[in-house]
Design a protein around this motif. Sequence first.
Motif, PDB file in Angstrom:
ATOM      1  N   PRO A 289      15.728   4.143   2.553  1.00  0.00           N
ATOM      2  CA  PRO A 289      15.801   3.050   3.527  1.00  0.00           C
ATOM      3  C   PRO A 289      17.136   3.042   4.273  1.00  0.00           C
ATOM      4  N   GLN A 290      17.110   2.558   5.499  1.00  0.00           N
ATOM      5  CA  GLN A 290      18.284   2.558   6.350  1.00  0.00           C
ATOM      6  C   GLN A 290      19.471   1.898   5.663  1.00  0.00           C
ATOM      7  N   GLY A 291      20.589   2.609   5.655  1.00  0.00           N
ATOM      8  CA  GLY A 291      21.826   2.069   5.097  1.00  0.00           C
ATOM      9  C   GLY A 291      21.973   2.211   3.602  1.00  0.00           C
ATOM     10  N   GLN A 292      20.961   2.725   2.895  1.00  0.00           N
ATOM     11  CA  GLN A 292      21.046   2.795   1.433  1.00  0.00           C
ATOM     12  C   GLN A 292      21.493   4.165   0.939  1.00  0.00           C
ATOM     13  N   GLU A 506      27.466   2.768   6.518  1.00  0.00           N
ATOM     14  CA  GLU A 506      27.493   3.936   7.385  1.00  0.00           C
ATOM     15  C   GLU A 506      28.918   4.430   7.559  1.00  0.00           C
ATOM     16  N   ALA A 507      29.062   5.753   7.631  1.00  0.00           N
ATOM     17  CA  ALA A 507      30.388   6.338   7.844  1.00  0.00           C
ATOM     18  C   ALA A 507      30.942   5.960   9.215  1.00  0.00           C
ATOM     19  N   SER A 508      30.055   5.756  10.190  1.00  0.00           N
ATOM     20  CA  SER A 508      30.507   5.407  11.537  1.00  0.00           C
ATOM     21  C   SER A 508      31.248   4.076  11.566  1.00  0.00           C
ATOM     22  N   ASP A 509      31.011   3.213  10.586  1.00  0.00           N
ATOM     23  CA  ASP A 509      31.739   1.949  10.514  1.00  0.00           C
ATOM     24  C   ASP A 509      33.162   2.140  10.003  1.00  0.00           C
TER      25      ASP A 509
END
Length: 647
Positions: A289-292, A506-509
Motif C-alpha cells: 500500500p502507498q507509503g508503507q 517517502e524519501a522525497s519528503d
Amino acid sequence: MAITGLLSWLLVASLNFPPGVLAEGTLKNGTLPSDRFETNYLLHSGSNSTHNNVESVLEEWEAVALGRMLVAVVEGEMRGCKLVVVYDKAYDHQAILKPLLRLDNSKKVNDVYNLINLFDFGVSWTVGGGCSGYLMLLEKPRPLLSLTSTDQLLWDYRGRYLFVLPTRGDLEAVVKSKKGKKTENIAGAVKSGRGTWQMYSSKLYWGKGVSQVSTWRGGQFSAPPRLYPDKLSNMRGTALKAVTFEWAPSVFYYRGRNGSVLFRYGTDIGVLETLATVLNFTVEYQEPPQGQRWGGKENGVWSGMMGKLHRDEVDIGLVDLYVTIVRVGILDYTAPYDSELSCFMARTEPPLPRWQSLAYPFQQDTWIAILTGLVVVGPVLCLLVRGVIKCGGEEVSSLASLSVSWYYTLGLHSCEAQVIVPKTQSTRIFIIFLWLYTMTLTIAYSTNLTAYLLVSKAPATMETIKELHASGLEVSGVGKFYGNALGSASDPYLKSLQQRFQPYDEASDIFPRVLSGRAVMIQNSPYLAFVAATKFTSRGRARMRLMRECFAPFSIAMAVQRHSPLKRKFDEVIGWVVAAGLVRHSFLRSFRLYARGGAAGREEEEGEEVEREGVTSLSLEHLQGIFFIIVLGWVASGMIFLMEMVV
C-alpha cells in the motif's frame, strides 16, 4: 508442545477417549524389536482395548493388506526416517500395527503413556538432522483438520506424511489447509474398494489439491508410486506472487510514456529472474500500500511488505531487504546474496569563497614563516650593507636604507628582476641565496595557485558519528526500522541518535530537509550514493554526500512466507548465483540499462561540457581574489595620500 501430547489431545477431544496405550503384546522386556528404522512413538488415541477391535472399519484380510501397504511405503519412501504413527480407534488393529513395529530399531519406551510424561519425554515437531515420517490413520479426520489450521509452530514442514483418510476430499482439505499448502511431502491413501486403496500425492505448486499416482490392490502397487517427487526443481511455469517497489539500484521501473510500468530491473530483480529461469516459474508483481513500503508492526498488526508476507498474500518479498531478527517470527529469509552498509547522507556544504583562493596554496604556518622571513630579510640586508660600508668596503649606498632594502627584498619575493647589483662578495652571496629562496617560493605558489583557482575548496564537513551527535541535526529515514536499529546500538553516540530520529513515508519528503541542512538521511549506502549521483549532481558537483562513518552492515536476502517450501530450493540456487558472480553482473547491467533510459544520460551530458571543450577559461569568479587585492591597494594608497596631504 509435544507432538504426541497434542495429537492425543485433539483426538480425545473429538472421540472422548483418554490418552491411550501402545499396542498390547508388542513390547518385549520394555524394548521394541530392532530393524532398519527408528520409531519415536506409536500413539494411540483410544482406550485400553484389544487390537481386533469390533468397531474397526476393516475386515481382517483388509487390515493385513493395509499393513503390508504401509510397510511398502515406509520401505520405499521413508527409508532411514524416524517414524511417528498416529491412529484412531478404527485402525487399532494388530494386523496393521504389528508389521510397523517390526520395522523399529531398539527404543526403550514405557508401557502406558499419559499426557504428562509424553510432554516430559520431549517429542516435538522440531526435527534435527535426517528426515521424519508421519503415518496418520484416521477414520475421523476432524482433529487433523483442526491441527492443520492452528498455530504454525505445531507441525513438521519438512516431514514426509502419509494420511489414510476416508475420502479424497478429506485429503485435499489437508493439502489446502494453512499448514498443508506449505508442506512439500504429503501423500495419502483412500480406500476405493475392498482391499483397494488409491494413492495420492500433493501437487504443491503444480496445481491445486492432489493427483493419483498409483493403486494398491492384491498386495502390490499398480505402478511404482512416486509419493514424494521433487516439486521445486521444475515448477512447471507456475505463477508466484512477489511484492516489491521502486528502490534504486535494487529495483528500477522502466516506464512507458503514460507512466505505466513496462518491466522491472535491478540487482534484486536480476536475482529473482535467475531463480525463475532455473526453477521454471513466472512472477506476478504486487506493490505494498502507498507509503508503507517495507512496513512494520503497529498495534499488533504488520503493514506493508511484511504484512503481505505474514498474511500469506504473496510468496516472495524483495527490495533491499535486510536480514534482521525482528522479522524472523513472521517470515523466512533466503540465503543472503549481498551485503550493504547503512550510512548517513548530508548536504554538501557550499565551497569557500573564490577570493580566498589566493591564500590556499600555502598552509597557515607556511604563510607565517614566509611573512616572518620577509620582515627579517630587509633589516638583515640593510645591516650587512652598512657593515660593509663602515669597514671601508665599496657597496651600493641605497641598500643601506631600511626602506630600500625592504623594497628590494619584496621585489625578489615577487619574482621581479632588480637593477641594483651588489658590489662586494659577501653581499652578492647573500643575494644569490635569497634569489634561490624566493624563486622556489614563487614557483611553488604559482603552480599551486592555478589548481586552486580552477577547483573550489570545500569547507570542513561533518564526517563522524560523534560529530553528527554534536551537531544536533535531525536523523531522518524511510519507515521506523532505523529508529529501532539505532536504539539497539551499543555505541552511545549512535544510541543517542534514536531520540532525534524522525520516520517519513517517502524519501522525497526527506530530501528538502537534507538540502537545507536541517537533517541527515540514514539509508542503505547504494541507494544514497545513487540518489546523490543522479538526482543531486549537476556539472560534476554533488549537493549531497555520504558521511565517512556509517552505521552498520546488513546482509541482503529475499523473504518468503514463514515455513515456505521455497526457501530450501531458493537457498540452493542463490548459492550458485553468488558463486558465479551473477549478483555483480546484475548490478552493472542495471546501471547500464538505467543510463540508456534517459535520466542518467542527460545529466552525464550536462556534466561533460567542460571535458568536450578540453580547456577551461578562467572567469571573474576564478580571479575575484586578484581584483580584491587591487581594490584594496587603491584604497590603501588613497588613504596614505590623504594623510600626506594633511601632514
